[in-house]
Design a protein around this motif. Structure first.
Motif, PDB file in Angstrom:
ATOM      1  N   ASP A   1       0.760  -1.287  -0.092  1.00  0.00           N
ATOM      2  CA  ASP A   1       0.022  -0.028  -0.074  1.00  0.00           C
ATOM      3  C   ASP A   1       0.677   1.292   0.004  1.00  0.00           C
TER       4      ASP A   1
ATOM      5  N   LEU B   1      -0.388   4.057  -2.161  1.00  0.00           N
ATOM      6  CA  LEU B   1      -1.212   5.167  -1.562  1.00  0.00           C
ATOM      7  C   LEU B   1      -1.195   6.115  -0.951  1.00  0.00           C
TER       8      LEU B   1
ATOM      9  N   GLY C   1      -3.076   8.146  -3.027  1.00  0.00           N
ATOM     10  CA  GLY C   1      -4.364   7.445  -2.395  1.00  0.00           C
ATOM     11  C   GLY C   1      -5.440   8.568  -2.392  1.00  0.00           C
TER      12      GLY C   1
ATOM     13  N   TRP D   1      -8.976   4.794  -7.397  1.00  0.00           N
ATOM     14  CA  TRP D   1     -10.026   4.174  -6.782  1.00  0.00           C
ATOM     15  C   TRP D   1     -11.089   3.845  -7.791  1.00  0.00           C
TER      16      TRP D   1
ATOM     17  N   GLY E   1      -6.202  -0.477  -4.125  1.00  0.00           N
ATOM     18  CA  GLY E   1      -6.560   0.586  -4.834  1.00  0.00           C
ATOM     19  C   GLY E   1      -6.350  -0.241  -6.274  1.00  0.00           C
TER      20      GLY E   1
END
Length: 256
Positions: free
Chosen positions: A52, A55, A59, A65, A75
């Motif tokens: 992650d 992100l 993000g 998304w 994502g």
């Protein structure tokens, strides 16, 4: 466009994708597009983030998304387990080798041809069986500690017809039972250690020529079978398993 098939009738031997495939709507669909753009036995070399971490940078971007139509853990980005599952679910594409750390992975994929997809090769350990299989057009795995050199020789002797039929297997520690039993190996020259398939790579020594003169443990290395101009001495372990003193040796017709 990663969401469309590769345009044109041309097929490629290698497709590179560096932190790109995650931007596609559907990873498995895109892998299928890449597979269809390859010749049989062609490769996809790709690198992707598998945590992650991205992100924290992107993000807050809606694109992260709203783009993916499939399920992904981070994502746009997938975990390593998700990548393995996506590749396994893509017919005609196999994961050969990979290197991964805590945040990213490099993967080498190959398009499987008709032989790799539908035929299990016979695993043999004697020279006569290797020749018989190659000459009859049947896939074969040569299983022997000296298989690499001998496989190279027979590939030269039998020519193009043997290139896709013959593979070698060198089991370094006796852990290759599963690979030996199913007769399917990903590489032309396969080395197995700790149950993992890989290959051996020669790297140049870092010491200077002056420093090498003080060392005593060396071994003869032939970079190209049958070509004495590639014969050289390379550094051997400081405490070799055994010592051999060579007084003389014979050369066959391939060495002269």
């Amino acid at each position: 466009d990663l969401n469309m098939a590769i345009a044109g009738e041309r097929k490629y031997h290698l497709i590179l994708a560096n932190n790109a495939i995650h931007t596609a709507h559907d990873i498995k669909e895109t892998l299928g597009f890449l597979r269809d753009g390859l010749v049989d036995g062609g490769f996809v070399l790709l690198e992707e983030q598998i945590t992650d971490a991205c992100l924290y940078l992107w993000g807050l971007d809606n694109f992260i998304w709203e783009t993916a139509r499939d399920k992904r853990r981070f994502g746009l980005w997938m975990s390593w387990d998700e990548w393995e599952a996506a590749i396994q679910a893509t017919d005609g594409l196999e994961l050969l080798v990979w290197h991964r750390c805590s945040y990213q992975a490099s993967m080498l994929l190959r398009k499987t041809g008709p032989v790799a997809a539908g035929t299990t090769a016979e695993v043999v350990s004697d020279w006569a069986s290797v020749q018989r299989n190659v000459r009859s057009g049947q896939p074969v795995v040569f299983d022997s500690l000296g298989a690499d050199g001998l496989a190279k020789v027979i590939r030269l002797e039998e020519g193009v017809q043997s290139q896709s039929k013959l593979r070698s297997l060198v089991d370094l520690d006796g852990s290759g039972g599963v690979h030996r039993n199913n007769g399917r190996l990903p590489l032309t020259f396969n080395h197995i250690r700790y149950g993992t398939v890989g290959s051996l790579v020669s790297v140049p020594l870092e010491e200077s020529a002056a420093e090498l003169t003080t060392r005593k443990n060396f071994q003869a290395h032939l970079a190209r079978v049958g070509d004495l101009s590639t014969l050289s001495w390379v550094q051997a372990p400081a405490t070799p398993q055994y010592h051999i003193k060579v007084h003389y040796c014979g050369l066959n017709f391939k060495d002269v």
